[in-house]
Design a protein around this motif. Structure first.
Motif, PDB file in Angstrom:
ATOM      1  N   PRO A 112       0.802  -1.223   0.000  1.00 51.11           N
ATOM      2  CA  PRO A 112       0.000   0.000   0.000  1.00 51.11           C
ATOM      3  C   PRO A 112       0.837   1.277   0.000  1.00 51.11           C
ATOM      4  O   PRO A 112       0.448   2.281  -0.587  1.00 51.11           O
ATOM      5  CB  PRO A 112      -0.836  -0.114   1.284  1.00 51.11           C
ATOM      6  CG  PRO A 112      -0.179  -1.161   2.110  1.00 51.11           C
ATOM      7  CD  PRO A 112       0.577  -2.055   1.184  1.00 51.11           C
ATOM      8  N   ASP A 113       1.997   1.231   0.660  1.00 54.65           N
ATOM      9  CA  ASP A 113       2.827   2.437   0.737  1.00 54.65           C
ATOM     10  C   ASP A 113       3.625   2.698  -0.538  1.00 54.65           C
ATOM     11  O   ASP A 113       4.317   3.701  -0.654  1.00 54.65           O
ATOM     12  CB  ASP A 113       3.799   2.343   1.918  1.00 54.65           C
ATOM     13  CG  ASP A 113       3.050   2.401   3.247  1.00 54.65           C
ATOM     14  OD1 ASP A 113       1.990   3.048   3.281  1.00 54.65           O
ATOM     15  OD2 ASP A 113       3.521   1.794   4.215  1.00 54.65           O
ATOM     16  N   TRP A 114       3.553   1.766  -1.472  1.00 52.93           N
ATOM     17  CA  TRP A 114       4.306   1.916  -2.717  1.00 52.93           C
ATOM     18  C   TRP A 114       3.340   1.815  -3.907  1.00 52.93           C
ATOM     19  O   TRP A 114       3.641   1.162  -4.913  1.00 52.93           O
ATOM     20  CB  TRP A 114       5.411   0.864  -2.806  1.00 52.93           C
ATOM     21  CG  TRP A 114       6.443   1.046  -1.745  1.00 52.93           C
ATOM     22  CD1 TRP A 114       6.400   0.566  -0.468  1.00 52.93           C
ATOM     23  CD2 TRP A 114       7.649   1.807  -1.832  1.00 52.93           C
ATOM     24  NE1 TRP A 114       7.502   0.983   0.229  1.00 52.93           N
ATOM     25  CE2 TRP A 114       8.294   1.731  -0.581  1.00 52.93           C
ATOM     26  CE3 TRP A 114       8.249   2.548  -2.868  1.00 52.93           C
ATOM     27  CZ2 TRP A 114       9.510   2.380  -0.322  1.00 52.93           C
ATOM     28  CZ3 TRP A 114       9.464   3.164  -2.607  1.00 52.93           C
ATOM     29  CH2 TRP A 114      10.076   3.082  -1.351  1.00 52.93           C
ATOM     30  N   GLY A 115       2.183   2.451  -3.749  1.00 50.66           N
ATOM     31  CA  GLY A 115       1.220   2.510  -4.847  1.00 50.66           C
ATOM     32  C   GLY A 115       0.756   1.144  -5.321  1.00 50.66           C
ATOM     33  O   GLY A 115       0.432   0.968  -6.486  1.00 50.66           O
ATOM     34  N   GLY A 116       0.718   0.186  -4.403  1.00 47.26           N
ATOM     35  CA  GLY A 116       0.235  -1.147  -4.769  1.00 47.26           C
ATOM     36  C   GLY A 116       1.253  -1.980  -5.523  1.00 47.26           C
ATOM     37  O   GLY A 116       0.896  -2.972  -6.161  1.00 47.26           O
ATOM     38  N   ALA A 117       2.520  -1.600  -5.439  1.00 47.92           N
ATOM     39  CA  ALA A 117       3.572  -2.354  -6.134  1.00 47.92           C
ATOM     40  C   ALA A 117       3.594  -3.800  -5.652  1.00 47.92           C
ATOM     41  O   ALA A 117       3.341  -4.087  -4.484  1.00 47.92           O
ATOM     42  CB  ALA A 117       4.927  -1.703  -5.878  1.00 47.92           C
ATOM     43  N   THR A 118       3.879  -4.705  -6.563  1.00 48.55           N
ATOM     44  CA  THR A 118       4.013  -6.122  -6.200  1.00 48.55           C
ATOM     45  C   THR A 118       5.393  -6.673  -6.536  1.00 48.55           C
ATOM     46  O   THR A 118       5.652  -7.853  -6.344  1.00 48.55           O
ATOM     47  CB  THR A 118       2.959  -7.001  -6.917  1.00 48.55           C
ATOM     48  OG1 THR A 118       3.085  -6.792  -8.320  1.00 48.55           O
ATOM     49  CG2 THR A 118       1.550  -6.661  -6.460  1.00 48.55           C
ATOM     50  N   THR A 119       6.267  -5.801  -7.058  1.00 47.53           N
ATOM     51  CA  THR A 119       7.620  -6.267  -7.375  1.00 47.53           C
ATOM     52  C   THR A 119       8.659  -5.293  -6.828  1.00 47.53           C
ATOM     53  O   THR A 119       8.418  -4.081  -6.728  1.00 47.53           O
ATOM     54  CB  THR A 119       7.852  -6.374  -8.900  1.00 47.53           C
ATOM     55  OG1 THR A 119       7.762  -5.068  -9.474  1.00 47.53           O
ATOM     56  CG2 THR A 119       6.841  -7.295  -9.558  1.00 47.53           C
ATOM     57  N   GLY A 120       9.809  -5.854  -6.488  1.00 43.81           N
ATOM     58  CA  GLY A 120      10.929  -5.026  -6.062  1.00 43.81           C
ATOM     59  C   GLY A 120      11.344  -4.065  -7.169  1.00 43.81           C
ATOM     60  O   GLY A 120      11.832  -2.971  -6.909  1.00 43.81           O
ATOM     61  N   ARG A 121      11.153  -4.462  -8.413  1.00 41.52           N
ATOM     62  CA  ARG A 121      11.478  -3.609  -9.563  1.00 41.52           C
ATOM     63  C   ARG A 121      10.665  -2.313  -9.509  1.00 41.52           C
ATOM     64  O   ARG A 121      11.194  -1.221  -9.699  1.00 41.52           O
ATOM     65  CB  ARG A 121      11.220  -4.384 -10.856  1.00 41.52           C
ATOM     66  CG  ARG A 121      11.168  -3.553 -12.096  1.00 41.52           C
ATOM     67  CD  ARG A 121      12.433  -2.768 -12.347  1.00 41.52           C
ATOM     68  NE  ARG A 121      13.513  -3.603 -12.862  1.00 41.52           N
ATOM     69  CZ  ARG A 121      14.688  -3.113 -13.279  1.00 41.52           C
ATOM     70  NH1 ARG A 121      14.950  -1.815 -13.207  1.00 41.52           N
ATOM     71  NH2 ARG A 121      15.617  -3.923 -13.733  1.00 41.52           N
ATOM     72  N   GLU A 122       9.341  -2.451  -9.207  1.00 41.10           N
ATOM     73  CA  GLU A 122       8.504  -1.250  -9.118  1.00 41.10           C
ATOM     74  C   GLU A 122       8.954  -0.345  -7.976  1.00 41.10           C
ATOM     75  O   GLU A 122       8.990   0.882  -8.105  1.00 41.10           O
ATOM     76  CB  GLU A 122       7.039  -1.646  -8.900  1.00 41.10           C
ATOM     77  CG  GLU A 122       6.381  -2.312 -10.095  1.00 41.10           C
ATOM     78  CD  GLU A 122       5.024  -2.893  -9.718  1.00 41.10           C
ATOM     79  OE1 GLU A 122       4.031  -2.163  -9.843  1.00 41.10           O
ATOM     80  OE2 GLU A 122       4.974  -4.054  -9.261  1.00 41.10           O
ATOM     81  N   VAL A 123       9.274  -0.969  -6.823  1.00 38.88           N
ATOM     82  CA  VAL A 123       9.730  -0.186  -5.672  1.00 38.88           C
ATOM     83  C   VAL A 123      11.019   0.554  -6.033  1.00 38.88           C
ATOM     84  O   VAL A 123      11.166   1.752  -5.773  1.00 38.88           O
ATOM     85  CB  VAL A 123       9.949  -1.094  -4.441  1.00 38.88           C
ATOM     86  CG1 VAL A 123      10.577  -0.302  -3.286  1.00 38.88           C
ATOM     87  CG2 VAL A 123       8.626  -1.723  -3.988  1.00 38.88           C
ATOM     88  N   LEU A 124      11.946  -0.160  -6.690  1.00 37.37           N
ATOM     89  CA  LEU A 124      13.226   0.450  -7.069  1.00 37.37           C
ATOM     90  C   LEU A 124      13.009   1.596  -8.054  1.00 37.37           C
ATOM     91  O   LEU A 124      13.640   2.652  -7.942  1.00 37.37           O
ATOM     92  CB  LEU A 124      14.158  -0.607  -7.666  1.00 37.37           C
ATOM     93  CG  LEU A 124      15.551  -0.114  -8.081  1.00 37.37           C
ATOM     94  CD1 LEU A 124      16.333   0.411  -6.882  1.00 37.37           C
ATOM     95  CD2 LEU A 124      16.339  -1.225  -8.775  1.00 37.37           C
ATOM     96  N   ASP A 125      12.102   1.407  -9.006  1.00 38.04           N
ATOM     97  CA  ASP A 125      11.818   2.469  -9.974  1.00 38.04           C
ATOM     98  C   ASP A 125      11.258   3.711  -9.286  1.00 38.04           C
ATOM     99  O   ASP A 125      11.626   4.838  -9.619  1.00 38.04           O
ATOM    100  CB  ASP A 125      10.831   1.966 -11.047  1.00 38.04           C
ATOM    101  CG  ASP A 125      11.518   1.034 -12.053  1.00 38.04           C
ATOM    102  OD1 ASP A 125      12.764   0.989 -12.063  1.00 38.04           O
ATOM    103  OD2 ASP A 125      10.801   0.348 -12.806  1.00 38.04           O
ATOM    104  N   GLN A 126      10.359   3.495  -8.314  1.00 36.59           N
ATOM    105  CA  GLN A 126       9.785   4.634  -7.584  1.00 36.59           C
ATOM    106  C   GLN A 126      10.865   5.352  -6.781  1.00 36.59           C
ATOM    107  O   GLN A 126      10.912   6.585  -6.725  1.00 36.59           O
ATOM    108  CB  GLN A 126       8.667   4.160  -6.648  1.00 36.59           C
ATOM    109  CG  GLN A 126       7.404   3.731  -7.384  1.00 36.59           C
ATOM    110  CD  GLN A 126       6.322   3.246  -6.426  1.00 36.59           C
ATOM    111  OE1 GLN A 126       6.177   3.764  -5.326  1.00 36.59           O
ATOM    112  NE2 GLN A 126       5.568   2.244  -6.836  1.00 36.59           N
ATOM    113  N   LEU A 127      11.712   4.547  -6.137  1.00 37.81           N
ATOM    114  CA  LEU A 127      12.799   5.098  -5.334  1.00 37.81           C
ATOM    115  C   LEU A 127      13.752   5.917  -6.216  1.00 37.81           C
ATOM    116  O   LEU A 127      14.172   7.021  -5.865  1.00 37.81           O
ATOM    117  CB  LEU A 127      13.548   3.928  -4.704  1.00 37.81           C
ATOM    118  CG  LEU A 127      14.421   4.169  -3.504  1.00 37.81           C
ATOM    119  CD1 LEU A 127      13.569   4.570  -2.311  1.00 37.81           C
ATOM    120  CD2 LEU A 127      15.190   2.893  -3.176  1.00 37.81           C
TER     121      LEU A 127
END
Ligand code: ZN
Length: 343
Positions: A112-127
């Motif tokens: 929830p804190d990462w816009g519903g991301a389900t992959t580390g790739r999405e988290v890394l891209d946001q970061l």
């Protein structure tokens, strides 16, 4: 290379293939060691240095996988030779190789804190976007369980240790990093679920500076006069600590022209955590001021201005309290006996 043909000793073609994989990795500068056939754990003694009894191979000092990892062709040929019992996967020891591997996992549960991301790739891209950066192209692999391993060279003289998703100086949830004390299973290795494949061919790029500073633990804070040493990261939930690390790093590295807005956004973010009772207001203030200190006196950025921004933005953020949902923060899991590798 000269080879003695021994009668009755079958050379297993799969062993020969894996040996080639290991030799190629070593030729590319990586330190390799045998991993259990079809598995992802070291095939060399599993005890850790602090449990070493200094017997057997360890008689003259501990010889775990990290110490035994090598680029020596003869040793690699000895390990990967003979029948199918030597179908070792190829472990790559990150510390001796001078690399850090960013290990991106997947989850079925949206964050929830990462816009519903389900992959580390999405988290890394946001970061990455949050830091106003892009990631350089680098050698990467895909794991049998849809994970990704991004390889980076460490800047000369820098040593990092493993981090674990969302804890301490990690990058974020679903992202582990493998450095000193850690290893990854290299492309060309196989598991029952599938193979480790090269995703991006080519050179291993140097770890970008902003990632380096996010992953580098800060020197211990000096106690303020008359105050006991209370590191906020000690008290805060590790998840909160990861947010703090990200925000303070963003402030420290903010380019000229974005210093004020970056500080403002960071203070608002931390203000929300203060409002949610996740973080102490004085600690948040002190942390932000410390992070902004590198800019004070540079190109008209004043301490008074930084103070004002922090005070106002913290108060602003506190009006929209944010609590960390602890159902999404797991216990600080340790890897296998000697660091190890996630799926
Ligand atoms: Zn030992």
């Amino acid at each position: 290379m000269p080879r003695t043909r021994r009668r009755g000793r079958r050379q297993d073609p799969e062993v020969a293939r894996l040996r080639r994989v290991a030799l190629d990795a070593a030729a590319a500068g990586l330190y390799v060691f045998p991993v259990k056939p079809g598995g992802k754990f070291p095939a060399v003694p599993r005890h850790s240095a602090d449990r070493c009894r200094e017997r057997g191979v360890c008689a003259a000092g501990h010889q775990g996988w990290e110490q035994r990892a090598t680029r020596d062709r003869a040793q690699i040929c000895r390990w990967w030779s003979g029948d199918e019992s030597a179908r070792f996967n190829v472990g790559i020891a990150c510390g001796p190789s001078g690399i850090v591997v960013i290990d991106l996992d997947t989850s079925t549960e949206p964050l929830p804190d990462w816009g519903g991301a389900t992959t580390g790739r999405e988290v890394l891209d946001q970061l990455t976007a949050g830091h106003g950066q892009t990631l350089p192209e680098t050698y990467s692999t895909m794991t049998p369980t849809d994970g990704e391993h991004l390889y980076y060279r460490l800047p000369e003289g820098l040593e990092l240790r493993n981090t674990h998703g969302g804890h301490g100086h990690s990058l974020g949830p679903l992202i582990d990093t493998r450095a000193g004390g850690g290893f990854v299973v290299g492309a060309g290795s196989v598991r029952p679920e599938g193979a480790y494949l090269v995703a991006e061919h080519g050179q291993i790029a140097e770890l970008p500076e902003w990632l380096t500073s996010v992953l580098t633990p800060p020197p211990p804070a000096a106690p303020r006069q008359g105050e006991p040493l209370a590191l906020p990261t000690r008290r805060a939930n590790a998840y909160v600590a990861a947010i703090l690390a990200g925000e303070t790093a963003a402030v420290e590295q903010a380019p000229k022209g974005q210093r004020q807005i970056t500080l403002l956004n960071a203070a608002r973010t931390l203000g929300r955590l203060v409002g949610g009772g996740e973080l102490d207001a004085d600690n948040a203030h002190a942390l932000l001021l410390d992070a902004a200190a590198v800019h004070i006196g540079v190109d008209g950025f004043t301490a008074a201005e930084a103070e004002r921004t922090i005070t106002r933005a913290l108060a602003y953020g506190a009006r929209a309290p944010r609590r960390i949902d602890r159902r999404h923060s797991t216990a600080d899991a340790q890897g296998p006996a000697e660091g190890g590798e996630a799926s």
